[in-house]
Design a protein around this motif. Structure first.
Motif, PDB file in Angstrom:
ATOM      1  N   ILE A 153       0.842  -1.190   0.000  1.00 29.39           N
ATOM      2  CA  ILE A 153       0.000   0.000   0.000  1.00 29.39           C
ATOM      3  C   ILE A 153       0.875   1.237   0.000  1.00 29.39           C
ATOM      4  O   ILE A 153       1.819   1.346   0.783  1.00 29.39           O
ATOM      5  N   GLN A 154       0.542   2.177  -0.889  1.00 25.82           N
ATOM      6  CA  GLN A 154       1.240   3.460  -0.941  1.00 25.82           C
ATOM      7  C   GLN A 154       0.202   4.561  -0.754  1.00 25.82           C
ATOM      8  O   GLN A 154      -0.750   4.660  -1.521  1.00 25.82           O
ATOM      9  N   LEU A 155       0.381   5.375   0.296  1.00 31.90           N
ATOM     10  CA  LEU A 155      -0.557   6.447   0.600  1.00 31.90           C
ATOM     11  C   LEU A 155       0.064   7.796   0.279  1.00 31.90           C
ATOM     12  O   LEU A 155       1.247   8.013   0.514  1.00 31.90           O
ATOM     13  N   SER A 156      -0.764   8.714  -0.228  1.00 30.47           N
ATOM     14  CA  SER A 156      -0.309  10.076  -0.494  1.00 30.47           C
ATOM     15  C   SER A 156      -0.686  11.006   0.654  1.00 30.47           C
ATOM     16  O   SER A 156      -0.213  12.141   0.707  1.00 30.47           O
ATOM     17  N   SER A 157      -1.540  10.540   1.560  1.00 29.75           N
ATOM     18  CA  SER A 157      -1.894  11.298   2.761  1.00 29.75           C
ATOM     19  C   SER A 157      -2.378  10.312   3.820  1.00 29.75           C
ATOM     20  O   SER A 157      -2.663   9.156   3.521  1.00 29.75           O
ATOM     21  N   LEU A 158      -2.451  10.773   5.053  1.00 27.23           N
ATOM     22  CA  LEU A 158      -2.927   9.942   6.152  1.00 27.23           C
ATOM     23  C   LEU A 158      -4.246  10.496   6.673  1.00 27.23           C
ATOM     24  O   LEU A 158      -4.344  11.680   6.969  1.00 27.23           O
ATOM     25  N   PRO A 159      -5.254   9.635   6.803  1.00 19.80           N
ATOM     26  CA  PRO A 159      -6.543  10.114   7.295  1.00 19.80           C
ATOM     27  C   PRO A 159      -6.521  10.346   8.801  1.00 19.80           C
ATOM     28  O   PRO A 159      -5.845   9.627   9.538  1.00 19.80           O
ATOM     29  N   LEU A 160      -7.243  11.357   9.237  1.00 13.61           N
ATOM     30  CA  LEU A 160      -7.396  11.615  10.661  1.00 13.61           C
ATOM     31  C   LEU A 160      -8.700  11.050  11.193  1.00 13.61           C
ATOM     32  O   LEU A 160      -8.861  10.870  12.396  1.00 13.61           O
ATOM     33  N   ASP A 161      -9.633  10.780  10.298  1.00 12.50           N
ATOM     34  CA  ASP A 161     -10.944  10.290  10.678  1.00 12.50           C
ATOM     35  C   ASP A 161     -11.470   9.411   9.547  1.00 12.50           C
ATOM     36  O   ASP A 161     -10.929   9.404   8.455  1.00 12.50           O
ATOM     37  N   GLY A 162     -12.533   8.681   9.806  1.00 16.94           N
ATOM     38  CA  GLY A 162     -13.131   7.835   8.783  1.00 16.94           C
ATOM     39  C   GLY A 162     -12.517   6.448   8.779  1.00 16.94           C
ATOM     40  O   GLY A 162     -11.807   6.057   9.700  1.00 16.94           O
ATOM     41  N   ARG A 163     -12.795   5.705   7.722  1.00 19.67           N
ATOM     42  CA  ARG A 163     -12.277   4.342   7.607  1.00 19.67           C
ATOM     43  C   ARG A 163     -11.599   4.170   6.256  1.00 19.67           C
ATOM     44  O   ARG A 163     -11.936   4.842   5.293  1.00 19.67           O
ATOM     45  N   LEU A 164     -10.607   3.291   6.203  1.00 22.47           N
ATOM     46  CA  LEU A 164      -9.920   3.005   4.947  1.00 22.47           C
ATOM     47  C   LEU A 164     -10.659   1.905   4.205  1.00 22.47           C
ATOM     48  O   LEU A 164     -11.069   0.910   4.798  1.00 22.47           O
ATOM     49  N   VAL A 165     -10.812   2.091   2.894  1.00 27.93           N
ATOM     50  CA  VAL A 165     -11.455   1.107   2.032  1.00 27.93           C
ATOM     51  C   VAL A 165     -10.538   0.879   0.841  1.00 27.93           C
ATOM     52  O   VAL A 165     -10.052   1.841   0.235  1.00 27.93           O
ATOM     53  N   ILE A 166     -10.279  -0.388   0.522  1.00 26.29           N
ATOM     54  CA  ILE A 166      -9.502  -0.742  -0.662  1.00 26.29           C
ATOM     55  C   ILE A 166     -10.454  -1.377  -1.659  1.00 26.29           C
ATOM     56  O   ILE A 166     -11.148  -2.339  -1.333  1.00 26.29           O
ATOM     57  N   ARG A 167     -10.486  -0.805  -2.873  1.00 23.86           N
ATOM     58  CA  ARG A 167     -11.424  -1.265  -3.906  1.00 23.86           C
ATOM     59  C   ARG A 167     -10.670  -1.693  -5.160  1.00 23.86           C
ATOM     60  O   ARG A 167      -9.694  -1.062  -5.547  1.00 23.86           O
ATOM     61  N   GLU A 168     -11.156  -2.771  -5.793  1.00 25.78           N
ATOM     62  CA  GLU A 168     -10.602  -3.193  -7.071  1.00 25.78           C
ATOM     63  C   GLU A 168     -10.848  -2.107  -8.110  1.00 25.78           C
ATOM     64  O   GLU A 168     -11.870  -1.418  -8.053  1.00 25.78           O
ATOM     65  N   PRO A 169      -9.928  -1.958  -9.068  1.00 28.78           N
ATOM     66  CA  PRO A 169     -10.160  -0.975 -10.126  1.00 28.78           C
ATOM     67  C   PRO A 169     -11.257  -1.467 -11.055  1.00 28.78           C
ATOM     68  O   PRO A 169     -11.449  -2.670 -11.224  1.00 28.78           O
ATOM     69  N   LYS A 170     -11.983  -0.527 -11.613  1.00 29.08           N
ATOM     70  CA  LYS A 170     -12.954  -0.882 -12.644  1.00 29.08           C
ATOM     71  C   LYS A 170     -12.908   0.197 -13.700  1.00 29.08           C
ATOM     72  O   LYS A 170     -12.666   1.373 -13.393  1.00 29.08           O
ATOM     73  N   ALA A 171     -13.130  -0.196 -14.925  1.00 29.89           N
ATOM     74  CA  ALA A 171     -13.070   0.753 -16.033  1.00 29.89           C
ATOM     75  C   ALA A 171     -14.353   1.564 -16.072  1.00 29.89           C
ATOM     76  O   ALA A 171     -15.457   1.021 -16.024  1.00 29.89           O
ATOM     77  N   ALA A 172     -14.198   2.869 -16.102  1.00 30.07           N
ATOM     78  CA  ALA A 172     -15.347   3.765 -16.250  1.00 30.07           C
ATOM     79  C   ALA A 172     -15.541   4.056 -17.735  1.00 30.07           C
ATOM     80  O   ALA A 172     -14.743   3.656 -18.573  1.00 30.07           O
ATOM     81  N   LYS A 173     -16.578   4.769 -18.069  1.00 27.26           N
ATOM     82  CA  LYS A 173     -16.795   5.168 -19.454  1.00 27.26           C
ATOM     83  C   LYS A 173     -15.590   5.957 -19.941  1.00 27.26           C
ATOM     84  O   LYS A 173     -15.124   6.858 -19.261  1.00 27.26           O
ATOM     85  N   GLY A 174     -15.085   5.590 -21.093  1.00 23.61           N
ATOM     86  CA  GLY A 174     -13.916   6.269 -21.621  1.00 23.61           C
ATOM     87  C   GLY A 174     -12.619   5.625 -21.184  1.00 23.61           C
ATOM     88  O   GLY A 174     -11.550   6.081 -21.514  1.00 23.61           O
ATOM     89  N   GLY A 175     -12.675   4.533 -20.393  1.00 20.82           N
ATOM     90  CA  GLY A 175     -11.509   3.778 -20.004  1.00 20.82           C
ATOM     91  C   GLY A 175     -10.762   4.303 -18.796  1.00 20.82           C
ATOM     92  O   GLY A 175      -9.748   3.764 -18.422  1.00 20.82           O
ATOM     93  N   ALA A 176     -11.233   5.364 -18.156  1.00 21.38           N
ATOM     94  CA  ALA A 176     -10.555   5.897 -16.974  1.00 21.38           C
ATOM     95  C   ALA A 176     -10.885   5.023 -15.764  1.00 21.38           C
ATOM     96  O   ALA A 176     -11.919   4.381 -15.716  1.00 21.38           O
ATOM     97  N   GLU A 177     -10.003   5.024 -14.774  1.00 17.62           N
ATOM     98  CA  GLU A 177     -10.218   4.249 -13.557  1.00 17.62           C
ATOM     99  C   GLU A 177     -11.247   4.932 -12.668  1.00 17.62           C
ATOM    100  O   GLU A 177     -11.235   6.135 -12.487  1.00 17.62           O
TER     101      GLU A 177
END
Length: 69
Positions: free
Chosen positions: A42-66
């Motif tokens: 796992i590589q994080l660009s920031s650390l949360p102070l509140d809430g929960r962490l969720v890891i989701r599989e990538p899925k292709a959106a319209k136009g091929g973007a993640e």
């Protein structure tokens, strides 16, 4: 950081605050599954102070973007 998963699209790492339709999702990083399927790098660009962490599989959106969810 060495990554053995060069050809894999990373999972999105999100911090989620709130519940249901009122939840606010913020993408804060990426996760690559281990080859044996028993963990993640796992590589994080920031650390949360509140809430929960969720890891989701990538899925292709319209136009091929993640899209995370």
């Amino acid at each position: 950081m060495k990554r053995n998963e060069k050809n894999q699209t990373p999972h999105g790492v999100f911090v989620v605050e709130g519940e249901g339709d009122n939840a606010y999702w913020s993408k804060i990083g990426a996760a690559w599954p281990h080859q044996d399927g028993k963990g993640f790098n796992i590589q994080l660009s920031s650390l949360p102070l509140d809430g929960r962490l969720v890891i989701r599989e990538p899925k292709a959106a319209k136009g091929g973007a993640e899209a995370g969810r």
